[in-house]
Design a protein around this motif. Structure first.
Motif, short mmCIF file in Angstrom:
data_model
loop_
_atom_site.label_atom_id
_atom_site.label_comp_id
_atom_site.label_asym_id
_atom_site.label_seq_id
_atom_site.Cartn_x
_atom_site.Cartn_y
_atom_site.Cartn_z
N VAL A 30 0.79 -1.14 0.06
CA VAL A 30 -0.16 0.01 -0.03
C VAL A 30 0.99 1.36 0.19
N ILE A 31 1.99 1.25 0.89
CA ILE A 31 2.56 2.50 0.78
C ILE A 31 3.64 2.58 -0.39
N ARG A 32 4.04 1.68 -0.91
CA ARG A 32 4.73 1.66 -1.93
C ARG A 32 4.12 1.84 -3.29
N ILE A 33 2.81 1.49 -3.55
CA ILE A 33 2.12 1.98 -4.78
C ILE A 33 1.68 3.37 -4.66
N SER A 34 1.38 3.79 -3.20
CA SER A 34 0.94 5.28 -3.24
C SER A 34 1.83 6.05 -3.43
N ASP A 35 3.03 5.63 -3.02
CA ASP A 35 4.39 6.83 -3.02
C ASP A 35 4.51 6.74 -4.55
N SER A 36 4.47 5.59 -5.32
CA SER A 36 4.86 5.75 -6.68
C SER A 36 3.80 6.37 -7.65
N LEU A 37 2.52 6.99 -6.95
CA LEU A 37 1.63 7.75 -7.75
C LEU A 37 1.95 9.30 -7.44
N ALA A 38 3.07 9.39 -7.11
CA ALA A 38 3.10 10.87 -6.59
C ALA A 38 3.19 11.72 -7.84
N GLN A 39 3.86 11.38 -9.02
CA GLN A 39 4.28 12.08 -10.05
C GLN A 39 2.87 12.21 -10.87
N GLN A 40 1.89 11.16 -10.97
CA GLN A 40 0.71 11.21 -11.68
C GLN A 40 -0.34 11.96 -10.87
N VAL A 41 -0.41 12.08 -9.68
CA VAL A 41 -1.41 12.53 -8.85
C VAL A 41 -0.84 13.78 -7.94
N GLU A 42 -0.82 14.92 -8.23
CA GLU A 42 -0.38 15.95 -7.76
C GLU A 42 -1.46 16.80 -7.06
N LEU A 43 -1.03 17.53 -5.87
CA LEU A 43 -1.91 18.63 -5.54
C LEU A 43 -2.69 19.70 -6.35
#
Length: 469
Positions: free
Chosen positions: A436-449
């Motif tokens: 859960v932590i790894r996949i969530s962190d991997s989405l940082a570039q695709q999902v930005e505030l």
């Protein structure tokens, strides 16, 4: 009375005369004592955080807990227990010709491995109690390891403070991470920020969790002596109080802290009432009870839990999240759906074919900050990152990660009812903390505030225009 998360053996401290079997957080072992098969074999995952060597990261995470569902059928969800190095032996059993109705799991504590064998159809409470105690020992070992790492980090902060002529952090005081790490733009603090983020991603030890949450989310800034007590003594709005009373008995009924006449019930009543008086525009909304209850599981006092609750609702979550008619919350579901279509179009096409309403699944995820779908060990780790590092954007990344982790299972389902049932029982699925932590962190570039905020504003305007007609 300490909350469950701060007790080493909850059974030894509360209602032990009733012979409840509970996990580390006070959740009662399934009353029917029905075991379920272990999850698929857990593989070691390497997670690079801020340039940390992958091998070092992998070695560090061998000491961290994964969440295994051992039991099913409890009122809230299946019991989830933290274990280390969980290994499914189902394949080995078949190859060896051993009985298929038995399963084995390996638990590592420090450098010692012990094999726990349990009949799948056994109803022996003695065996289950021994297993729960052994898993509890493993959990405590992990907590000691995490605490050692955080203590080393505090020593580094103090060394920086001495060099800069600042006060050092004394035992029992605030950690100083907010002032010295999160707000400073000096190069040295950037290095400390990377260290801090890596520690948060790896898990905050229970003994430090409430203080670090409170400091990082701004709760300690809001806290004013005597105010909470005044709010509790004040007269609450009749409508809000009526709804609070209805939801008290629905909140974590399978946890001994809240179920029946548990000591957490009155604390929860006070926290929710105090907030309804503190912020009458919001008052009380369903979903708040689960958030407040989760904080009471981790905070030593209800006052500290209250101020973290206030900061989470008023500072971390976007404005208007719980304000009637929940425009911001509804808008976020539409934004999440857009992102899911962009990131996983095949899954969305499949769900559309089954006439699945994605928002019906995810609305409560966001409104309860995942308290209604994640087992406690994973939930607390998600909240570590949510409250201390990423903020509101992490809700989207975690939601998308949950869909990605369950894509294979969802694609195999053939009806909307199956999908809703599967996602409603998500806490019993074989999720691991690291995945859960790894996949969530991997989405940082695709999902930005910035992007999410722009999309949210558009959706809110659209909803407001709809309501105008």
């Amino acid at each position: 009375m300490q909350p469950p998360a701060l007790l080493e053996r909850w059974n030894d401290h509360y209602r032990s005369e009733e012979s409840f079997l509970t996990d580390r957080f006070g959740f009662i072992y399934d009353r029917n004592h029905r075991p379920i098969p272990p999850p698929p074999e857990s593989r070691a995952m390497l997670l690079e955080i801020d340039g940390q060597d992958a091998a070092d990261a992998g070695a560090a995470r061998r000491d961290e807990p994964q969440s295994i569902g051992l039991l099913s059928g409890s009122p809230l969800s299946s019991l989830r227990l933290p274990v280390i190095g969980a290994v499914s032996r189902a394949t080995a059993s078949a190859a060896d010709g051993r009985e298929p109705d038995r399963f084995w799991q390996t638990y590592r504590s420090d450098s010692v491995e012990s094999l726990v064998e349990r009949p799948a159809r056994s109803g022996s409470l003695v065996s289950v109690r021994a297993l729960l105690n052994q898993v509890g020992d493993t959990h405590e070992s992990v907590q000691r390891t995490q605490k050692t790492r955080w203590d080393e980090f505090i020593k580094k902060l103090n060394a920086d403070a001495v060099e800069a002529g600042l006060p050092v952090i004394e035992t029992g005081e605030l950690f100083g991470v907010y002032g010295r790490v999160l707000t400073s733009r000096q190069s040295a603090s950037k290095s400390r920020w990377r260290d801090f983020k890596a520690l948060v991603m790896g898990g905050i030890p229970i003994v430090y969790r409430s203080r670090i949450w409170g400091e990082c989310c701004g709760a300690y800034t809001l806290k004013t002596p005597g105010v909470y007590q005044e709010l509790v003594r004040a007269d609450g709005d009749a409508e809000s109080m009526a709804q609070i009373e209805l939801d008290l008995n629905r909140t974590m009924p399978s946890n001994v802290f809240f179920g029946g006449k548990g000591p957490g019930v009155q604390k929860l009543r006070c926290v929710l009432k105090a907030f309804s008086v503190h912020n009458p525009e919001i008052g009380y909304c369903q979903g708040m009870n689960m958030i407040a209850a989760t904080l009471l599981l981790t905070h030593a006092t209800e006052e500290d839990a209250f101020w973290t609750f206030v900061s989470l609702l008023e500072n971390i979550l976007p404005s208007g999240y719980f304000d009637p008619p929940l425009l911001t919350s509804r808008a976020d579901q539409k934004v999440l759906k857009q992102l899911l279509y962009e990131i996983q179009p095949k899954l969305c096409e499949h769900l559309d074919d089954l006439s699945v309403d994605i928002e019906a699944i995810t609305f409560n995820w966001f409104l309860s900050c995942f308290t209604d779908c994640l087992p406690p060990e994973i939930l607390f780790r998600v909240w570590d990152v949510f409250l201390c590092v990423e903020g509101q954007i992490y809700l989207f990344r975690v939601a998308l990660a949950l869909f990605r982790l369950n894509t294979k299972a969802l694609m195999a389902l053939t009806s909307a009812g199956e999908v809703y049932g599967y996602m409603k029982d998500l806490s019993s699925q074989p999720l691991t903390i690291e995945s859960v932590i790894r996949i969530s962190d991997s989405l940082a570039q695709q999902v930005e505030l910035k992007d999410v905020m722009a999309r949210r504003a558009e959706e809110i305007k659209y909803l407001e225009d709809e309501m105008a007609f």
